[in-house]
Design an enzyme around this catalytic site. Structure first.
Site, PDB file in Angstrom:
ATOM      1  N   ASP A   1       0.831  -1.213   0.000  1.00 10.69           N
ATOM      2  CA  ASP A   1       0.000   0.000   0.000  1.00 10.69           C
ATOM      3  C   ASP A   1       0.860   1.256   0.000  1.00 10.69           C
ATOM      4  OD1 ASP A   1      -2.244  -1.569   0.016  1.00 10.69           O
ATOM      5  OD2 ASP A   1      -2.675  -1.319   2.146  1.00 10.69           O
TER       6      ASP A   1
ATOM      7  N   GLU B   1      -2.832  -2.503  -8.719  1.00 15.34           N
ATOM      8  CA  GLU B   1      -1.641  -1.714  -9.034  1.00 15.34           C
ATOM      9  C   GLU B   1      -1.776  -1.048 -10.390  1.00 15.34           C
ATOM     10  OE1 GLU B   1      -0.565  -5.892 -10.512  1.00 15.34           O
ATOM     11  OE2 GLU B   1      -1.868  -4.955  -9.042  1.00 15.34           O
TER      12      GLU B   1
END
Length: 280
Positions: free
Chosen positions: A166, A192
């Site tokens: 993250d 992503e």
């Protein structure tokens, strides 16, 4: 006693003569008429003053009440601010309403922003992307699409954990925000996966922006992880296709091509037959 006449009575001086009742009360009637005629203008004036005063006092309250019924409207705060609350109670009510409207609109703005923002990175989400596309379409604006993916991101999550993953996403989001211009639209559309819309930008300039982004990401050390790389695919509307979905498909194809060719690179869509592609 005789009806309609004054009552006769006996006194030490003799008998009082009888007079008709109407004649006896005539002076009193005249006096009452004079009183009415003289006081009527004052009564009318007082009534007018009372009505005017009531209207003057109630006007700010009525305007504030109208504002309370339209608290969701964007112009309500300005309308309330323009209310002339000339006495203390109305002024205090106006202050309370302005505070309430400000808090309400602030919460509404925050909800709208949250609705169109990715909570992890602060970039736009798919709703924000769709809204931008609708805007570009309504303005008949050309734009380029950058499809971006972090190379080997699964390895980052497996090696360092999702918390570090993250953090990597947040760092990349900062890169995207810094490189974007005012009208550009950076969004996170998947784990992503990121997209940048570049309005009014041709593929040549879009490729320069993408290459600068790729180089900055590659050259930057991220805590714990070290350096990461990205792959970027580019396509342009309407040069590559007149259908927006087809444009995004082309940019995704270029992203996968960059992955196949070794990652950490930028690939630009080049249609083999422009006429066929633009009519898609």
């Amino acid at each position: 006693m005789l009806t309609g006449f004054a009552i006769a009575r006996t006194t030490g001086w003799g008998v009082v003569a009888q007079r008709p009742m109407r004649a006896a009360l005539a002076p009193l009637d005249n006096l009452m008429q004079q009183v009415v005629y003289k006081t009527l203008p004052a009564v009318i004036l007082c009534f007018v003053v009372i009505v005017w005063s009531a209207k003057k006092i109630s006007m700010p309250l009525r305007m504030l009440a109208d504002g309370a019924q339209r608290m969701n409207d964007d112009g309500t705060e300005k309308n309330i601010q323009n209310v002339k609350s000339w006495y203390f109670e109305a002024q205090e009510l106006k202050k309370a309403m302005l505070l309430g409207v400000g808090l309400l609109h602030g919460n509404i703005r925050k909800l709208r922003e949250d609705l169109h923002k990715d909570p992890l990175t602060g970039l736009g989400n798919r709703r924000s992307l769709d809204a931008a596309l609708r805007k570009f379409k309504s303005l008949q604006m050309d734009f380029s699409v950058l499809s971006i993916d972090i190379d080997y991101f699964k390895t980052v999550n497996d090696t360092y954990g999702h918390d570090v993953g993250d953090m990597v996403l947040q760092h990349l989001a900062q890169f995207l925000s810094h490189i974007c211009r005012v009208d550009d639209v950076p969004c996170r559309v998947g784990g992503e996966e990121f997209v940048i819309l570049l309005p009014g930008t041709q593929k040549v300039d879009a490729a320069k922006i993408a290459e600068r982004l790729r180089q900055n990401v590659e050259a930057t050390e991220i805590p714990v992880v070290g350096k990461i790389t990205i792959s970027v695919g580019i396509s342009c509307y309407p040069q590559d296709a007149r259908d927006v979905l087809a444009v995004f498909k082309h940019s995704d194809e270029m992203l996968y091509q960059a992955k196949r060719y070794g990652r950490n690179r930028v690939e630009v869509f080049q249609p083999e037959c422009p006429d066929a592609e633009t009519s898609a």
